[in-house]
Design an enzyme around this catalytic site. Structure first.
Site, mmCIF file in Angstrom:
data_model
loop_
_atom_site.group_PDB
_atom_site.id
_atom_site.type_symbol
_atom_site.label_atom_id
_atom_site.label_comp_id
_atom_site.label_asym_id
_atom_site.label_seq_id
_atom_site.Cartn_x
_atom_site.Cartn_y
_atom_site.Cartn_z
ATOM 1 N N ALA A 137 0.828 -1.211 0.000
ATOM 2 C CA ALA A 137 0.000 0.000 0.000
ATOM 3 C C ALA A 137 0.870 1.272 0.000
ATOM 4 O O ALA A 137 2.110 1.202 -0.020
ATOM 5 C CB ALA A 137 -0.951 -0.037 1.182
ATOM 6 N N HIS A 138 0.206 2.396 0.043
ATOM 7 C CA HIS A 138 0.838 3.714 -0.122
ATOM 8 C C HIS A 138 2.037 3.960 0.815
ATOM 9 O O HIS A 138 2.058 3.523 1.954
ATOM 10 C CB HIS A 138 -0.202 4.820 0.119
ATOM 11 C CG HIS A 138 -0.701 4.818 1.539
ATOM 12 N ND1 HIS A 138 -0.107 5.553 2.537
ATOM 13 C CD2 HIS A 138 -1.706 4.134 2.132
ATOM 14 C CE1 HIS A 138 -0.742 5.339 3.677
ATOM 15 N NE2 HIS A 138 -1.708 4.472 3.455
ATOM 16 N N ASP A 139 3.005 4.665 0.298
ATOM 17 C CA ASP A 139 4.146 5.181 1.069
ATOM 18 C C ASP A 139 5.018 4.099 1.709
ATOM 19 O O ASP A 139 5.657 4.350 2.731
ATOM 20 C CB ASP A 139 3.658 6.169 2.158
ATOM 21 C CG ASP A 139 2.913 7.336 1.530
ATOM 22 O OD1 ASP A 139 3.524 8.029 0.695
ATOM 23 O OD2 ASP A 139 1.719 7.531 1.838
#
Ligand SMILES: CC(C)(COP(=O)(O)OP(=O)(O)OC[C@H]1O[C@@H](n2cnc3c(N)ncnc32)[C@H](O)[C@@H]1OP(=O)(O)O)[C@@H](O)C(=O)NCCC(=O)NCCS
Length: 218
Positions: A137-139
């Site tokens: 997922a993000h980051d």
């Protein structure tokens, strides 16, 4: 003589799962596919020739590339270094239904199996393996030679250092931008673990919530 010869390095179970992905990826080209394996394996597997590495090197194809389908990250690194020295480039593999959103930076020689999802703002190093149904997922920041078994759920703001192995079905809790959750270098997360805290380098964790793995004395 093949214009392009692509070797799937490793004819084990994972290699036999990866070859069809490569076949699909290269279906509009004239590339020929073989397995490359120095172990005690038949000369033909699933209808494809199995060459020893020296036979692959000696073949007179115009261009040769390798896909490193070897789950053990230390062996993967060693073989990749040897092939680079021999002037053979790696090929990255991406199943046709992989989802990759915005600002995702992926290193060389990775394998993304079917149903992998990489969402947004992610950095991934070289020779990463994402087995079927895994997501990042993000980051998140993933190092080099990291391995995801099937169905790994890696939530946002997680850092996974080089050579970590994440077992099937593991869930990794999200970190924050200020304090990402960190899985240390060469750590192992057991199948089914629910990781809620940092994992120190080299340590194996299992369970829900994940704790350091201490095998029973037998
Ligand atoms: C955690 C792990 C690395 C331990 O491996 P190991 O040292 O060979 O462990 P063993 O299989 O000898 O098991 C030792 C004990 O731990 C338990 N155990 C093993 N893995 C476990 C896990 N993921 N969660 C909880 N307990 C686990 C076993 O039941 C056994 O318990 P016992 O002592 O009561 O009999 C491994 O089991 C694992 O989870 N590997 C990932 C597998 C995977 O994802 N494969 C995907 C292939 S594509």
């Amino acid at each position: 003589m093949a214009d392009v010869l692509v070797g799937i390095y490793g004819a084990s179970g994972f290699g036999r799962e990866v070859l069809p992905l490569v076949r699909e990826q290269l279906k509009t080209t004239s590339a020929e596919l073989v397995f490359v394996d120095d172990g005690d394996v038949p000369k033909v597997l699933n209808g494809y020739p199995v060459l020893r590495y020296d036979e692959f090197l000696e073949s007179d194809a115009g261009e040769k590339k390798l896909v490193f389908a070897i789950a053990n990250s230390a062996i993967r690194e060693k073989l990749a270094a040897k092939c680079t020295k021999d002037g053979i480039r790696s090929l990255s593999v991406r199943a046709d239904n992989t989802v990759i959103l915005d600002e995702v930076d992926v290193g060389e020689g990775v394998i993304l199996c079917h149903f992998t999802q990489l969402t947004s703002n992610i950095r991934i190093g070289k020779y990463f393996h994402a087995n079927i149904y895994s997501y990042v997922a993000h980051d998140c920041v993933i190092g080099d030679y990291v391995t995801f078994a099937p169905s790994v759920r890696c939530n946002g703001n997680v850092v996974i250092e080089d050579h970590a192995y994440i077992g099937a079905g593991a869930v990794i809790k999200q970190g924050t931008p200020e304090k990402p959750l960190v899985i240390g270098k060469s750590a192992v997360v057991g199948m089914g673990a629910v990781v809620t805290k940092d994992v120190p380098p080299g340590v194996t964790v299992v369970g829900n919530p994940a704790k350091v793995f201490e095998p029973r004395k037998r």
